[in-house]
Design an enzyme around this catalytic site. Structure first.
Site, PDB file in Angstrom:
ATOM      1  N   SER A  58       1.973   1.979  -5.044  1.00 35.50           N
ATOM      2  CA  SER A  58       1.775   0.458  -4.805  1.00 35.50           C
ATOM      3  C   SER A  58       1.577  -0.269  -5.874  1.00 35.50           C
ATOM      4  O   SER A  58       1.972  -1.423  -5.947  1.00 35.50           O
ATOM      5  CB  SER A  58       0.614   0.301  -3.779  1.00 35.50           C
ATOM      6  OG  SER A  58      -0.560   1.078  -4.287  1.00 35.50           O
TER       7      SER A  58
ATOM      8  N   HIS B 242       0.759  -1.184   0.162  1.00 35.97           N
ATOM      9  CA  HIS B 242      -0.038   0.080  -0.050  1.00 35.97           C
ATOM     10  C   HIS B 242       0.920   1.293   0.168  1.00 35.97           C
ATOM     11  O   HIS B 242       1.977   1.237   0.574  1.00 35.97           O
ATOM     12  CB  HIS B 242      -1.046   0.044   1.241  1.00 35.97           C
ATOM     13  CG  HIS B 242      -0.292   0.602   2.463  1.00 35.97           C
ATOM     14  ND1 HIS B 242      -0.286   1.766   2.697  1.00 35.97           N
ATOM     15  CD2 HIS B 242       0.157  -0.182   3.592  1.00 35.97           C
ATOM     16  CE1 HIS B 242       0.354   1.870   4.137  1.00 35.97           C
ATOM     17  NE2 HIS B 242       0.560   0.646   4.406  1.00 35.97           N
ATOM     18  N   CYS B 243       0.307   2.253  -0.679  1.00 34.12           N
ATOM     19  CA  CYS B 243       0.846   3.484  -0.469  1.00 34.12           C
ATOM     20  C   CYS B 243      -0.254   4.441   0.207  1.00 34.12           C
ATOM     21  O   CYS B 243      -0.814   3.956   1.102  1.00 34.12           O
ATOM     22  CB  CYS B 243       1.138   4.257  -1.921  1.00 34.12           C
ATOM     23  SG  CYS B 243       0.048   4.251  -3.366  1.00 34.12           S
ATOM     24  N   TYR B 244      -0.272   5.657  -0.390  1.00 40.29           N
ATOM     25  CA  TYR B 244      -1.421   6.487   0.422  1.00 40.29           C
ATOM     26  C   TYR B 244      -2.992   6.480  -0.280  1.00 40.29           C
ATOM     27  O   TYR B 244      -3.720   6.091   0.341  1.00 40.29           O
ATOM     28  CB  TYR B 244      -1.183   7.823   0.260  1.00 40.29           C
ATOM     29  CG  TYR B 244      -1.827   8.759   1.419  1.00 40.29           C
ATOM     30  CD1 TYR B 244      -1.514   8.490   2.655  1.00 40.29           C
ATOM     31  CD2 TYR B 244      -2.551   9.856   1.034  1.00 40.29           C
ATOM     32  CE1 TYR B 244      -2.573   9.087   3.682  1.00 40.29           C
ATOM     33  CE2 TYR B 244      -3.482  10.351   1.987  1.00 40.29           C
ATOM     34  CZ  TYR B 244      -3.357  10.337   3.084  1.00 40.29           C
ATOM     35  OH  TYR B 244      -4.006  10.907   4.178  1.00 40.29           O
TER      36      TYR B 244
END
Length: 260
Positions: A187, A179-181
């Site tokens: 991601s 995950h990223c933001y």
């Protein structure tokens, strides 16, 4: 000479002071609870900025807390260093899985547990390592989604270790969330890099096909222009021939591949 104050003033002042003290105490407790539950890594951030991010994270956990699993091809014996499946202790066959999401998914303990996530690769500094006792973590806090040369260097420098973390997690039968933001660019790029490097060309023939696999579960997946250029490099290095026109961009965003 001033007249004496009524004796009732002191109790009234004490009452007001007590209310303010209790209210302030509750505010501090709520603020600390909010930051501990939804706050970012506090390094270099003011308390006001931490609170702003925490409030956004709380909203994302409610609106975008789903874990999206990518449908992986079967590993071929010649490509993978280890098999994707392993014997569970109970004697049942257990398959490792790859998932993608945003910060909301990383904050949603119930969804993480319900979907069987065991490992988390965090590509965003806007969220803390929330559940270290429940999941195995790897973090790359320096990677921003700004398309800068510095961010590309960070991506390249950490790519091998990130892919190793993903692959080892899957190889032992774990389920890893990348995950990223927003669960959109960083991601997605990392998941695409994994597909391109760990699967044969017959299974994932092009970058476009890899992106298509990601979008089947996470339709909003769209690596930024700079990350797409790195993925093109990986595509070339792994001996693949792109079916797109060299990843040309439209309107500042990566091309949406119609064939997918």
């Amino acid at each position: 000479m001033l007249p004496d104050r009524p004796s009732s003033v002191l109790p009234f002042q004490f009452f007001i002071f007590s209310i303010l003290w209790i209210t302030n105490g509750r505010y501090i407790m709520l603020k600390q609870k909010l930051l501990s539950r939804f706050g970012p890594e506090p390094t270099g951030l003011s308390e006001k900025e931490q609170m702003r991010i925490a409030l956004i994270n709380m909203k994302l956990a409610d609106e975008d807390g789903d874990v999206h699993f990518v449908e992986l091809p079967l590993f071929s014996s010649g490509k993978a260093e280890t098999a994707i499946t392993s014997e569970a202790q109970a004697g049942r066959r257990k398959c490792g899985r790859l998932a993608i999401g945003g910060v909301g998914a990383a904050l949603h303990m119930e969804n993480l547990q319900a979907t069987g996530i065991t490992h988390i690769l965090c590509l965003s500094k806007q969220v803390r390592t929330m559940f270290p006792d429940s999941f195995s973590y790897m973090r790359v806090d320096e990677l921003e989604d700004d398309g800068s040369g510095h961010s590309l260097d960070i991506f390249r420098n950490h790519l091998e270790h990130c892919l190793q973390f993903i692959h080892e997690s899957i190889s032992i039968g774990g389920s890893v969330l990348v995950h990223c933001y927003q669960g959109k660019s960083r991601s997605a790029a990392m998941c695409i890099a994994y597909l391109l490097t760990k699967f044969d060309e017959s299974q994932v023939p092009t970058l476009e096909r890899a992106l298509g696999l990601i979008r089947q579960s996470r339709p909003k997946a769209e690596p930024n222009f700079a990350l797409m250029s790195v993925l093109r490099e990986i595509e070339t290095k792994t001996g693949r021939t792109s079916s797109s026109d060299d990843g040309r961009q439209t309107g500042g965003h990566s091309t949406v591949f119609a064939q997918l």
